[in-house]
Design an enzyme around this catalytic site. Structure first.
Site, PDB file in Angstrom:
ATOM      1  N   ILE A  61       0.848  -1.188   0.000  1.00 14.85           N
ATOM      2  CA  ILE A  61       0.000   0.000   0.000  1.00 14.85           C
ATOM      3  C   ILE A  61       0.882   1.237   0.000  1.00 14.85           C
ATOM      4  O   ILE A  61       2.080   1.174   0.330  1.00 14.85           O
ATOM      5  CB  ILE A  61      -0.954   0.030   1.216  1.00 14.85           C
ATOM      6  CG1 ILE A  61      -0.166  -0.008   2.524  1.00 14.85           C
ATOM      7  CG2 ILE A  61      -1.957  -1.102   1.129  1.00 14.85           C
ATOM      8  CD1 ILE A  61      -1.017   0.188   3.760  1.00 14.85           C
ATOM      9  N   TYR A 169     -10.046  -7.203  16.956  1.00 14.55           N
ATOM     10  CA  TYR A 169      -9.107  -8.068  16.227  1.00 14.55           C
ATOM     11  C   TYR A 169      -9.626  -9.502  16.205  1.00 14.55           C
ATOM     12  O   TYR A 169      -9.697 -10.144  15.152  1.00 14.55           O
ATOM     13  CB  TYR A 169      -7.738  -8.000  16.890  1.00 14.55           C
ATOM     14  CG  TYR A 169      -6.695  -8.904  16.279  1.00 14.55           C
ATOM     15  CD1 TYR A 169      -6.095  -8.589  15.054  1.00 14.55           C
ATOM     16  CD2 TYR A 169      -6.279 -10.068  16.924  1.00 14.55           C
ATOM     17  CE1 TYR A 169      -5.128  -9.410  14.503  1.00 14.55           C
ATOM     18  CE2 TYR A 169      -5.311 -10.891  16.380  1.00 14.55           C
ATOM     19  CZ  TYR A 169      -4.740 -10.558  15.173  1.00 14.55           C
ATOM     20  OH  TYR A 169      -3.781 -11.376  14.619  1.00 14.55           O
TER      21      TYR A 169
END
Length: 344
Positions: A61, A169
């Site tokens: 990214i 998470y």
């Protein structure tokens, strides 16, 4: 034993692995999303060694571009999981048949940014699975010991058991397992995953996980500094040395699909220890090493919700999983490798 496979008019030497006398699966062109992260940076290199540099694309990214050997040894491409069209373009350009989707925020960071954690972990996974369905790709998206919760049996945690995590998470990792199974059963997408324990490595620094203390402690020991431990005494967690983690990720994707029953969320285990055990392991090599406890409430609460030790018998039976490193062997190797690294 080696076998020769011709890929795009080039010959790649690949060490053959056999499972129950059956040939393994073969990955030809691989995209590693999150290739500059803790696991991705080492997995990309390992896959390139096994499959040839030109057959493994390092996906990244903006702001986390590959550098050094990772950049120079093979192709790389922007591959943001939140942009499905971008992923599809990369898959088609490089004729990808296997995607390692490692994009995620780690446990502690995710608690501070829950919406972003969901966007990357789940919305991103939807994009990956849609692209995989359209282009007939296999997909590896790791789960974690974070997918378990307080109600989960902590000792020899079964493969199939109650999970109910209370962190974003963990919630995203349970969803990862279920969504991957959904695409496998509904659309026939070859999805696979393991529940990684804490991963310990000397190559890439950790990035905001609850088990990071088990990496940091070695750095402090090699530098001759006192270590301040954020996890309480007697708090055991499953851990794994990076070489074993890389083998798990690769060998599962190479495994004969006819032998797999679970596909997603395989428990994989190697060692289980608390802070005092790793401290004493280091002390055998560095007798003057010191440690004291200053418990971080957030990290401690997360750690207490995770298993002490997972039962990984399903992985061992279905695709031949086995670990090679225990705590003494890992400690010796970590201290040796970090001594060389930090001396540069």
């Amino acid at each position: 034993m080696h076998e020769l496979f011709e890929f795009d008019k080039k010959v790649v030497i690949l060490q053959s692995r056999k499972l129950n006398n059956q040939p393994t699966q073969l990955m030809r062109n691989i995209l590693v999303i999150g290739s500059t992260g803790q696991i991705g940076s080492e997995l990309t290199r390992e896959l390139r060694k096994n499959y040839g540099n030109e057959h493994v694309v390092a996906g990244y990214i903006l702001g986390a571009e590959p550098t050094g050997e990772l950049k120079e040894s093979g192709p790389s491409a922007m591959a943001d999981v939140t942009d499905g069209a971008m992923i599809a373009e990369v898959v088609k350009k490089y004729n990808i048949d296997t995607i390692y989707n490692l994009a995620a925020l780690l446990s502690v960071v995710a608690e501070a940014k829950p919406r972003l954690a969901w966007k990357i972990g789940i919305d991103g996974l939807f994009n990956i699975l849609d692209v995989a369905h359209e282009n007939k790709c296999a997909v590896f998206t790791p789960s974690s010991i974070g997918s378990f919760g307080l109600e989960t049996p902590h000792d020899l945690t079964p493969q199939d058991t109650i999970q109910r995590p209370r962190t974003i998470y963990g919630i995203s990792k349970v969803t990862t397992e279920l969504l991957s199974d959904y695409y496998h059963h509904k659309y026939g997408v070859d999805t696979r995953s393991v529940r990684f324990p804490g991963i310990i490595s000397y190559v890439t620094p950790p990035g905001g996980g609850t088990t990071d203390y088990a990496v940091d402690i070695y750095y402090y020991a090699v530098r001759g500094e006192k270590f301040i431990c954020p996890i309480a005494r007697n708090t055991r967690m499953d851990m794994m040395y990076m070489p074993d983690a890389l083998r798990a990720a690769i060998e599962l994707m190479e495994a004969n699909p006819d032998k797999l029953i679970h596909h997603n969320g395989f428990n994989v285990a190697a060692m289980s220890f608390d802070p005092e055990m790793i401290f004493n392991s280091i002390k055998k090599h560095k007798p003057d090493f010191e440690m004291e406890y200053q418990v971080d409430p957030l990290k401690q609460s997360i750690a207490e919700s995770w298993p002490d030790m997972m039962d990984d018998s399903c992985a061992r039976k279905e695709w031949g999983w086995h670990h090679e490193y225990n705590l003494p062997a890992m400690t010796k190797d970590m201290l040796e490798k970090l001594t060389i690294k930090l001396a540069k």
